[in-house]
Design an enzyme around this catalytic site. Structure first.
Site, mmCIF file in Angstrom:
data_model
loop_
_atom_site.group_PDB
_atom_site.id
_atom_site.type_symbol
_atom_site.label_atom_id
_atom_site.label_comp_id
_atom_site.label_asym_id
_atom_site.label_seq_id
_atom_site.Cartn_x
_atom_site.Cartn_y
_atom_site.Cartn_z
ATOM 1 N N ARG A 11 -12.959 -6.001 -9.018
ATOM 2 C CA ARG A 11 -12.860 -4.622 -7.614
ATOM 3 C C ARG A 11 -12.760 -3.415 -8.774
ATOM 4 N NH1 ARG A 11 -10.051 -6.941 -3.506
ATOM 5 N NH2 ARG A 11 -8.709 -8.307 -4.111
ATOM 6 N N PHE A 33 14.335 5.828 3.342
ATOM 7 C CA PHE A 33 12.862 5.032 3.343
ATOM 8 C C PHE A 33 11.546 5.614 2.835
ATOM 9 C CE2 PHE A 33 9.428 3.440 6.407
ATOM 10 C CZ PHE A 33 9.198 2.234 6.091
ATOM 11 N N ARG A 90 -2.649 2.734 -11.115
ATOM 12 C CA ARG A 90 -1.814 1.654 -11.875
ATOM 13 C C ARG A 90 -2.633 0.399 -12.064
ATOM 14 N NH1 ARG A 90 2.918 -0.950 -9.304
ATOM 15 N NH2 ARG A 90 1.102 -2.075 -8.401
ATOM 16 N N TYR A 128 -11.008 5.395 1.711
ATOM 17 C CA TYR A 128 -10.432 3.891 1.560
ATOM 18 C C TYR A 128 -8.997 4.204 1.616
ATOM 19 C CZ TYR A 128 -8.914 -0.497 -0.418
ATOM 20 O OH TYR A 128 -8.038 -1.546 -0.332
#
Ligand code: PS7
Ligand code: MN
Ligand code: MN
Ligand code: MN
Ligand code: MN
Ligand code: MN
Length: 350
Positions: free
Chosen positions: A207, A267, A197, A150
């Site tokens: 979920r 970034f 978290r 996932y």
């Protein structure tokens, strides 16, 4: 230095930047500081995936509608004028005016467009597989392998797409493309931190991303994690999840050592710096079971500064937070030894 050229910007592109700032707290800042060549492609990549994730997250869209939306999103993103008005999510405005993203996507260089489309095909189908699975079995993710698959779909693929954009624009070392496991770790580390978290929020939404292989070692029933009677076990479960996430830390530092351009380094480094600090905050923190915890603005500012100087100051950030995790480790935790060894290994590596 302003990377955006506001004087020549089209109205639809201005709208895209408005959506970027509307839908993202952390990514908006780092994306807008990107090198001019990648600024627009990565903004649009972000908005396409944000659109996909808004559909994935929306528990008000019935599955028979959600699954085809996810699987066909790569076609949808080519239909002039397409909009979606069915979402009730926080970021629904993006879908309601998605035609502006489609308009701008058609203007970018073909190689960049092809990468975005390819990642959208794979992520949409991956999300759909999990959405189907969660409904049929209503039992969530079972094994660590399923959990990592996932995370691959929703974050590993983002990493792959970004790495291909860096290499294609010659802002990234071409050698990065030969080390897919480093790229995968970058995504896994961010997504696992997000999942650990979001435990309470995801539980409230019905979920479940923590794999049963881990949580069942600590509690018998999923809901027990949120029962104050089982606080101790729940904290040990979170700490095992943190232990699992920490296995990606070295490869993340390796990946970032391969950056050649400062704006690209910043970034990729800022989210990773935030992630290690977040893991430290989550570790043995009972608040995770009650609400969404966040690092303070002050800490976030400091991490932002340190993560954007150079590799060694970024390593300092990792060292500091790993040491704090190490210091917080509790001898009564069944994973005490494993955690201690993993922290020591990372501290040594740095
Ligand atoms: C294209 C910059 C840098 C090699 C929207 C950045 C959801 C953690 O789980 O909604 O719904 O709560 O808080 C970002 C690797 C992806 C992974 C992924 C696209 C790093 C849609 C970030 C971001 C790869 C799928 C947080 C993965 O969203 O999560 C661009 C290298 C989007 C990165 C999702 C999660 C992002 C996430 P949730 P959020
Ligand atoms: Mn999601
Ligand atoms: Mn989301
Ligand atoms: Mn949510
Ligand atoms: Mn989440
Ligand atoms: Mn979230």
């Amino acid at each position: 230095v302003h990377k955006r050229d506001v004087s020549t910007e089209s109205e639809t592109l201005t709208e895209c930047f408005r959506f970027l700032n509307l839908t993202s707290r952390s990514f908006a800042a780092v994306i807008q500081e990107l090198n001019h060549e990648l600024l627009v492609p990565i903004t649009l990549f972000y908005l396409v995936l944000r659109g996909l994730d808004t559909i994935e997250d929306d528990m008000h869209i019935p599955l028979d509608k959600k699954i085809p939306l996810l699987r066909n999103f790569h076609n949808t993103m080519e239909i002039d004028g397409w909009q979606l008005h069915e979402s009730k999510e926080k970021d629904r405005e993006l879908l309601e005016k998605f035609d502006v993203v489609i308009t701008e996507l058609k203007k970018i260089k073909k190689p960049y467009y092809d990468i975005i489309k390819d990642m959208t095909i794979k992520m949409g189908n991956g999300m759909a597989d999990y959405a189907e699975n969660s409904d049929m079995i209503k039992n969530g993710v079972q094994t660590i392998e399923e959990y990592e698959l996932y995370c691959h779909y929703v974050a590993g693929l983002v990493g792959e797409g970004l790495t291909r954009l860096f290499v294609s624009s010659e802002l990234g070392n071409p050698k990065l493309a030969e080390r897919p496991s480093l790229t995968e770790s970058m995504g896994q580390f961010l997504q696992k931190t997000n999942i650990i978290r979001d435990l309470h929020e995801d539980w409230q939404d019905g979920r479940r991303w923590y794999p049963k292989e881990i949580w069942s070692k600590h509690v018998d029933k999923w809901d027990d994690l949120f029962d104050p009677k089982h606080r101790e076990q729940a904290i040990n479960c979170i700490s095992e999840m943190v232990l699992d996430a920490l296995k990606h830390a070295e490869e993340c530092l390796f990946y970032m050592a391969g950056m050649r351009e400062q704006s690209v380094f910043n970034f990729v480094a800022i989210p990773q710096g935030m992630a290690i600090a977040t893991l430290e905050l989550l570790f043995r923190n009972p608040d995770v079971l009650e609400r969404n915890v966040k690092i303070t603005k002050g800490d976030a500012c400091q991490i932002m500064l340190e993560s954007t100087q150079n590799l060694s100051t970024l390593c300092e950030v990792f060292r500091r937070y790993v040491r704090r995790i190490h210091a917080k480790n509790d001898p009564r935790d069944p994973n005490y030894l494993n955690i201690s060894v993993r922290c020591a290994k990372i501290e040594q590596f740095i």
